[in-house]
Scaffold this motif. Sequence first.
Motif, PDB file in Angstrom:
ATOM      1  N   GLN A 110       9.707  10.575  -0.364  1.00 54.70           N
ATOM      2  CA  GLN A 110       9.278  10.556  -1.754  1.00 54.70           C
ATOM      3  C   GLN A 110       8.552   9.265  -2.081  1.00 54.70           C
ATOM      4  O   GLN A 110       8.797   8.225  -1.491  1.00 54.70           O
ATOM      5  N   GLY A 111       7.629   9.367  -3.024  1.00 48.34           N
ATOM      6  CA  GLY A 111       6.837   8.208  -3.445  1.00 48.34           C
ATOM      7  C   GLY A 111       5.852   8.663  -4.495  1.00 48.34           C
ATOM      8  O   GLY A 111       5.428   9.813  -4.499  1.00 48.34           O
ATOM      9  N   ASP A 112       5.474   7.737  -5.389  1.00 48.62           N
ATOM     10  CA  ASP A 112       4.541   8.098  -6.462  1.00 48.62           C
ATOM     11  C   ASP A 112       3.204   8.564  -5.903  1.00 48.62           C
ATOM     12  O   ASP A 112       2.870   8.286  -4.745  1.00 48.62           O
ATOM     13  N   VAL A 113       2.424   9.219  -6.757  1.00 50.80           N
ATOM     14  CA  VAL A 113       1.049   9.605  -6.405  1.00 50.80           C
ATOM     15  C   VAL A 113       0.303   8.331  -6.016  1.00 50.80           C
ATOM     16  O   VAL A 113       0.416   7.309  -6.695  1.00 50.80           O
ATOM     17  N   GLY A 114      -0.407   8.380  -4.882  1.00 55.46           N
ATOM     18  CA  GLY A 114      -1.183   7.206  -4.475  1.00 55.46           C
ATOM     19  C   GLY A 114      -0.404   6.188  -3.656  1.00 55.46           C
ATOM     20  O   GLY A 114      -0.928   5.139  -3.315  1.00 55.46           O
ATOM     21  N   ILE A 125      13.427  11.579  -7.032  1.00 52.89           N
ATOM     22  CA  ILE A 125      14.610  12.291  -7.509  1.00 52.89           C
ATOM     23  C   ILE A 125      15.773  11.300  -7.595  1.00 52.89           C
ATOM     24  O   ILE A 125      16.042  10.585  -6.630  1.00 52.89           O
ATOM     25  N   PRO A 126      16.466  11.235  -8.741  1.00 51.39           N
ATOM     26  CA  PRO A 126      17.606  10.312  -8.842  1.00 51.39           C
ATOM     27  C   PRO A 126      18.618  10.596  -7.731  1.00 51.39           C
ATOM     28  O   PRO A 126      18.834  11.744  -7.355  1.00 51.39           O
ATOM     29  N   ARG A 127      19.230   9.519  -7.210  1.00 51.35           N
ATOM     30  CA  ARG A 127      20.134   9.640  -6.064  1.00 51.35           C
ATOM     31  C   ARG A 127      21.257  10.652  -6.313  1.00 51.35           C
ATOM     32  O   ARG A 127      21.589  11.454  -5.459  1.00 51.35           O
ATOM     33  N   SER A 129      13.765   9.149   2.472  1.00 49.06           N
ATOM     34  CA  SER A 129      12.962   7.932   2.638  1.00 49.06           C
ATOM     35  C   SER A 129      12.093   7.776   1.397  1.00 49.06           C
ATOM     36  O   SER A 129      11.506   8.757   0.938  1.00 49.06           O
ATOM     37  N   THR A 130      12.000   6.556   0.885  1.00 50.42           N
ATOM     38  CA  THR A 130      11.216   6.334  -0.336  1.00 50.42           C
ATOM     39  C   THR A 130      10.172   5.250  -0.105  1.00 50.42           C
ATOM     40  O   THR A 130      10.497   4.161   0.368  1.00 50.42           O
ATOM     41  N   ILE A 131       8.906   5.568  -0.431  1.00 47.12           N
ATOM     42  CA  ILE A 131       7.851   4.540  -0.426  1.00 47.12           C
ATOM     43  C   ILE A 131       7.889   3.931  -1.826  1.00 47.12           C
ATOM     44  O   ILE A 131       7.537   4.588  -2.798  1.00 47.12           O
ATOM     45  N   ASP A 132       8.374   2.684  -1.908  1.00 50.98           N
ATOM     46  CA  ASP A 132       8.622   2.119  -3.241  1.00 50.98           C
ATOM     47  C   ASP A 132       7.550   1.158  -3.734  1.00 50.98           C
ATOM     48  O   ASP A 132       7.659   0.609  -4.820  1.00 50.98           O
ATOM     49  N   LYS A 133       6.493   0.944  -2.933  1.00 53.19           N
ATOM     50  CA  LYS A 133       5.419   0.055  -3.390  1.00 53.19           C
ATOM     51  C   LYS A 133       4.067   0.729  -3.167  1.00 53.19           C
ATOM     52  O   LYS A 133       3.842   1.376  -2.148  1.00 53.19           O
ATOM     53  N   LEU A 134       3.160   0.545  -4.127  1.00 51.28           N
ATOM     54  CA  LEU A 134       1.808   1.100  -3.993  1.00 51.28           C
ATOM     55  C   LEU A 134       0.960   0.181  -3.118  1.00 51.28           C
ATOM     56  O   LEU A 134       1.160  -1.033  -3.129  1.00 51.28           O
ATOM     57  N   PRO A 135       0.005   0.749  -2.371  1.00 50.04           N
ATOM     58  CA  PRO A 135      -0.907  -0.101  -1.588  1.00 50.04           C
ATOM     59  C   PRO A 135      -1.696  -1.025  -2.517  1.00 50.04           C
ATOM     60  O   PRO A 135      -1.900  -0.693  -3.695  1.00 50.04           O
TER      61      PRO A 135
END
Length: 249
Positions: A78-82, A216-218, A231-237
């Motif tokens: 999971q990770g935000d758009v982009g 999605i909340p844990r 797995s979460t991508i928590d930072k944008l490029p």
Amino acid sequence: GARRRLAYNELLLLQIGIALKRYDCRHRLTAHCLHFSEAVDQQIHEIFPFPLTGSQQRVIGEIRVDLQRNWPMSRLLQGDVGSGKTVVALYALLMACCDRKQGVLMAPTEILAEQHYLSISKMLEHSTIRVGLLTAAASEVNRKALLRQLGAGKIDILVGTQALLSEDVVFKNLAVVVVDEQHRFGVLQRAAFQRPAVAQGVVYCPHYLVMTATPIPRSLSLTLFADLDISTIDKLPPGRGPIVTRVVG
């Protein structure tokens, strides 16, 4: 008190069912144990036209560990758009290709499938990896030719829509399945992809990666996706603007 007890019973049954499913997956199912080395990592990194972020690298590390095991990965990315989920998913698909296996990416709409196909093809244009696209819009002649190539192992990564779930879509050596926006597909549709394939008398299930742009909340993920590692991508490029989500009346 009584309502709470009934709700608890329901959730407990659900969790026990999911725990049994996880146990079954690890102890009774076999997946292709994908080969990995620093040379493979370097080969894949050279394909990407930009450096990966620390967050992407961390998530790739988690996926890599799963793909080197001989039971099927079940992971939610999971990770935000982009945030660069497609590149992470492509790394997993390329690990399959480097080990002479096939990968597949399923998207919920034809437009999304075409976008994935074009962006992946562009990234891989200087490599020897062959990418195919299969949607309902494919003509019968093109479809038959594509399926022949797929069965012969002449397509390494196949991108498409639900058209990929047809009985006549048969891979030679499928090792990794990526599904974009899983919640838009029914449970049976997703299960169709996890149908095992027999090779040299061994029944193989593919590794399975799900992408979602809706973090999605844990607490919720433990009940809805407890059979998946998260797995979460928590930072944008760098250079990506913040994503703003608004409700408009």
